[in-house]
Motif scaffolding. Structure first.
Motif, PDB file in Angstrom:
ATOM      1  N   UNK A  31       0.903  -1.160  -0.099  1.00  0.00           N
ATOM      2  CA  UNK A  31       0.007  -0.107  -0.008  1.00  0.00           C
ATOM      3  C   UNK A  31       0.845   1.270   0.103  1.00  0.00           C
ATOM      4  N   UNK A  32       1.794   1.283   0.637  1.00  0.00           N
ATOM      5  CA  UNK A  32       2.842   2.453   0.702  1.00  0.00           C
ATOM      6  C   UNK A  32       3.314   2.438  -0.530  1.00  0.00           C
ATOM      7  N   UNK A  33       3.963   1.628  -1.390  1.00  0.00           N
ATOM      8  CA  UNK A  33       4.192   1.851  -2.736  1.00  0.00           C
ATOM      9  C   UNK A  33       3.182   2.273  -3.658  1.00  0.00           C
ATOM     10  N   UNK A  34       2.025   1.835  -3.556  1.00  0.00           N
ATOM     11  CA  UNK A  34       1.128   2.286  -4.222  1.00  0.00           C
ATOM     12  C   UNK A  34       0.656   3.584  -3.988  1.00  0.00           C
ATOM     13  N   UNK A  35       0.882   4.183  -2.862  1.00  0.00           N
ATOM     14  CA  UNK A  35       0.538   5.447  -2.507  1.00  0.00           C
ATOM     15  C   UNK A  35       1.747   6.472  -3.091  1.00  0.00           C
ATOM     16  N   UNK A  36       2.661   5.927  -3.788  1.00  0.00           N
ATOM     17  CA  UNK A  36       3.793   6.752  -4.409  1.00  0.00           C
ATOM     18  C   UNK A  36       3.422   6.925  -5.906  1.00  0.00           C
ATOM     19  N   UNK A  37       2.443   6.189  -6.334  1.00  0.00           N
ATOM     20  CA  UNK A  37       2.243   6.198  -7.878  1.00  0.00           C
ATOM     21  C   UNK A  37       1.421   7.674  -7.959  1.00  0.00           C
ATOM     22  N   UNK A  38       2.028   8.178  -9.146  1.00  0.00           N
ATOM     23  CA  UNK A  38       1.443   9.516  -9.738  1.00  0.00           C
ATOM     24  C   UNK A  38       0.674   9.539 -10.904  1.00  0.00           C
ATOM     25  N   UNK A  39      -0.166  10.258 -11.175  1.00  0.00           N
ATOM     26  CA  UNK A  39      -0.981  10.414 -12.326  1.00  0.00           C
ATOM     27  C   UNK A  39      -0.014  10.412 -13.403  1.00  0.00           C
ATOM     28  N   UNK A  40      -0.574   9.767 -14.731  1.00  0.00           N
ATOM     29  CA  UNK A  40       0.418   9.466 -15.789  1.00  0.00           C
ATOM     30  C   UNK A  40       1.521   8.558 -15.761  1.00  0.00           C
ATOM     31  N   UNK A  41       1.825   7.927 -14.622  1.00  0.00           N
ATOM     32  CA  UNK A  41       2.658   6.872 -14.642  1.00  0.00           C
ATOM     33  C   UNK A  41       2.467   5.522 -15.515  1.00  0.00           C
ATOM     34  N   UNK A  42       3.760   5.028 -15.822  1.00  0.00           N
ATOM     35  CA  UNK A  42       3.420   3.487 -16.178  1.00  0.00           C
ATOM     36  C   UNK A  42       4.094   2.883 -15.329  1.00  0.00           C
ATOM     37  N   UNK A  43       3.251   1.829 -14.587  1.00  0.00           N
ATOM     38  CA  UNK A  43       3.608   1.246 -13.398  1.00  0.00           C
ATOM     39  C   UNK A  43       3.812  -0.109 -13.418  1.00  0.00           C
ATOM     40  N   UNK A  44       4.991  -0.817 -13.145  1.00  0.00           N
ATOM     41  CA  UNK A  44       5.230  -2.362 -13.175  1.00  0.00           C
ATOM     42  C   UNK A  44       4.450  -2.652 -11.886  1.00  0.00           C
ATOM     43  N   UNK A  45       3.485  -3.754 -12.046  1.00  0.00           N
ATOM     44  CA  UNK A  45       2.495  -4.170 -11.005  1.00  0.00           C
ATOM     45  C   UNK A  45       3.281  -5.198 -10.121  1.00  0.00           C
ATOM     46  N   UNK A  46       4.374  -5.847 -10.285  1.00  0.00           N
ATOM     47  CA  UNK A  46       5.117  -6.702  -9.396  1.00  0.00           C
ATOM     48  C   UNK A  46       4.413  -8.086  -9.571  1.00  0.00           C
ATOM     49  N   UNK A  47       5.093  -8.955  -8.475  1.00  0.00           N
ATOM     50  CA  UNK A  47       4.503 -10.235  -8.487  1.00  0.00           C
ATOM     51  C   UNK A  47       4.694 -10.806  -7.176  1.00  0.00           C
TER      52      UNK A  47
END
Length: 135
Positions: A20-36
């Motif tokens: 959840x901490x990592x997801x809260x660092x995501x900003x608008x317009x980003x391309x995000x690797x969703x992990x495993x």
């Protein structure tokens, strides 16, 4: 014969907090690797919640496992088209790594692991990313 009771993963709380901490660092317009894995699924769920709440827009996910692919589709996270190039060039501030546990942060940032004093940034560059099932 005694049976051993089934207990929750003792790290489950920390995995959820980290995702959840990592997801809260995501900003608008980003391309995000969703992990495993079990930590990543918490990030995927939080990203979806932020998208649906209107906190984020223009985010595109890159699934790295069948689990995150399925979750992203079910939760409505837009995914990068398969025919687009998938080169990655990432640089992070190694001192920004934060687990939420001060003593663990000190260990990770210390000489035995990231050695942030000597290496203030870490860079990863690839020429392509290939989705290979659930590996």
């Amino acid at each position: 014969m005694a049976t051993v009771p089934v207990t929750e993963d003792p790290a489950a709380h920390f995995k959820k907090a980290a995702g959840e901490y990592a997801a809260n660092l995501v900003e608008a317009g980003m391309v995000v690797g969703l992990g495993t894995g079990s930590t990543a699924i918490h990030a995927v769920r939080r990203i979806a919640a932020r998208l649906h709440a209107g906190e984020l827009s223009g985010v595109v996910g890159v699934a790295t496992s069948l689990g995150t692919l399925q979750a992203a589709r079910e939760l409505g996270i837009p995914l990068l088209d398969d025919d687009l190039p998938r080169a990655v060039d990432i640089t992070i501030d190694t001192k920004s790594v934060n687990t939420g546990v001060a003593t663990f942060n000190e260990h990770i940032q210390g000489e035995d692991f990231l050695d942030t004093a000597k290496y203030p940034t870490a860079t990863f560059k690839s020429t392509k990313v290939v989705f290979d099932g659930d590996k």
